[in-house]
Design a protein around this motif. Sequence first.
Motif, PDB file in Angstrom:
ATOM      1  N   ALA A 168       0.869  -1.176   0.000  1.00  0.00           N
ATOM      2  CA  ALA A 168       0.000   0.000   0.000  1.00  0.00           C
ATOM      3  C   ALA A 168       0.905   1.224   0.000  1.00  0.00           C
ATOM      4  N   ILE A 169       0.563   2.216  -0.810  1.00  0.00           N
ATOM      5  CA  ILE A 169       1.388   3.421  -0.928  1.00  0.00           C
ATOM      6  C   ILE A 169       0.496   4.650  -0.753  1.00  0.00           C
ATOM      7  N   GLY A 170       0.989   5.630  -0.015  1.00  0.00           N
ATOM      8  CA  GLY A 170       0.238   6.868   0.172  1.00  0.00           C
ATOM      9  C   GLY A 170       0.985   7.827   1.077  1.00  0.00           C
ATOM     10  N   LYS A 171       0.266   8.809   1.578  1.00  0.00           N
ATOM     11  CA  LYS A 171       0.839   9.765   2.532  1.00  0.00           C
ATOM     12  C   LYS A 171       0.367   9.348   3.921  1.00  0.00           C
ATOM     13  N   GLY A 172       1.297   8.820   4.710  1.00  0.00           N
ATOM     14  CA  GLY A 172       0.952   8.309   6.025  1.00  0.00           C
ATOM     15  C   GLY A 172       0.329   9.366   6.922  1.00  0.00           C
ATOM     16  N   ALA A 173      -0.682   8.940   7.705  1.00  0.00           N
ATOM     17  CA  ALA A 173      -1.382   9.870   8.593  1.00  0.00           C
ATOM     18  C   ALA A 173      -1.419   9.313  10.004  1.00  0.00           C
ATOM     19  N   GLU A 174      -0.286   8.795  10.461  1.00  0.00           N
ATOM     20  CA  GLU A 174      -0.189   8.235  11.803  1.00  0.00           C
ATOM     21  C   GLU A 174       1.110   8.675  12.457  1.00  0.00           C
ATOM     22  N   ARG A 175       1.137   8.599  13.771  1.00  0.00           N
ATOM     23  CA  ARG A 175       2.373   8.824  14.524  1.00  0.00           C
ATOM     24  C   ARG A 175       2.916   7.457  14.929  1.00  0.00           C
ATOM     25  N   ILE A 176       4.145   7.163  14.509  1.00  0.00           N
ATOM     26  CA  ILE A 176       4.750   5.856  14.771  1.00  0.00           C
ATOM     27  C   ILE A 176       6.087   6.050  15.472  1.00  0.00           C
ATOM     28  N   GLU A 177       6.323   5.288  16.527  1.00  0.00           N
ATOM     29  CA  GLU A 177       7.577   5.379  17.269  1.00  0.00           C
ATOM     30  C   GLU A 177       8.150   3.988  17.508  1.00  0.00           C
ATOM     31  N   LEU A 178       9.484   3.894  17.456  1.00  0.00           N
ATOM     32  CA  LEU A 178      10.176   2.649  17.752  1.00  0.00           C
ATOM     33  C   LEU A 178      10.473   2.575  19.249  1.00  0.00           C
ATOM     34  N   VAL A 179      10.386   1.358  19.793  1.00  0.00           N
ATOM     35  CA  VAL A 179      10.646   1.140  21.215  1.00  0.00           C
ATOM     36  C   VAL A 179      11.703   0.051  21.348  1.00  0.00           C
TER      37      VAL A 179
END
Length: 209
Positions: A168-179
Amino acid sequence: MADNYLERKMEEYQSRAAARRPAGTLGALLLKNRSYRGYDPHFVVRPDQLRRIISVNTRIPSARNQQVLRFRPVLAEEAGKVLPHIRLGGALPELHLPLPGTEPNAFIIVCSTVREDRYVDMDLGISVQSMLLQAVEIGLNGICIGAFDKARIREEFSLEAEPLLILAIGKGAERIELVPIGAADNHAYYRREGTHYVPKVRLEELIIR
């Protein structure tokens, strides 16, 4: 005249500086290359953007140099043929991702012209990671989808080659963080207060001594 001359020289200098500036280091691209399960519905991916993403496959390694992968770009007008047959967020089934109004509107169906084996899988890993990094470099985001109805996708798009994965390709609309986590800790991703957290094993525990 002097003002125009100085302005022109400044523009030339800025143009040369921009040409020398790298688009992004590998480290920066890897950090931005997260798996987005929600997208900006107002951003529509263009055909040339999908073509540019797919084009990385003309420059990457291939096991035995067989180059058996093929790619079916899917744009907004055809997205409805993909959406009913994919599942996102397997570790968060209660959320029924993607949330309504955040569905991706562009896809790349990755297929193989031969039966899947370990060599095809090698190519598959190299290919999808390279395409996702290219997507990030041009300001887009994506996710690799393995949970989909292969028979229905093959039927919907009259594919002769076997579909293996979907991007899936697009403009991401989420906040993602690595832990950072230990190797024995829970690896499942989770969400808290609107942020998507992705556990990653610390470097020290990845290295065999």
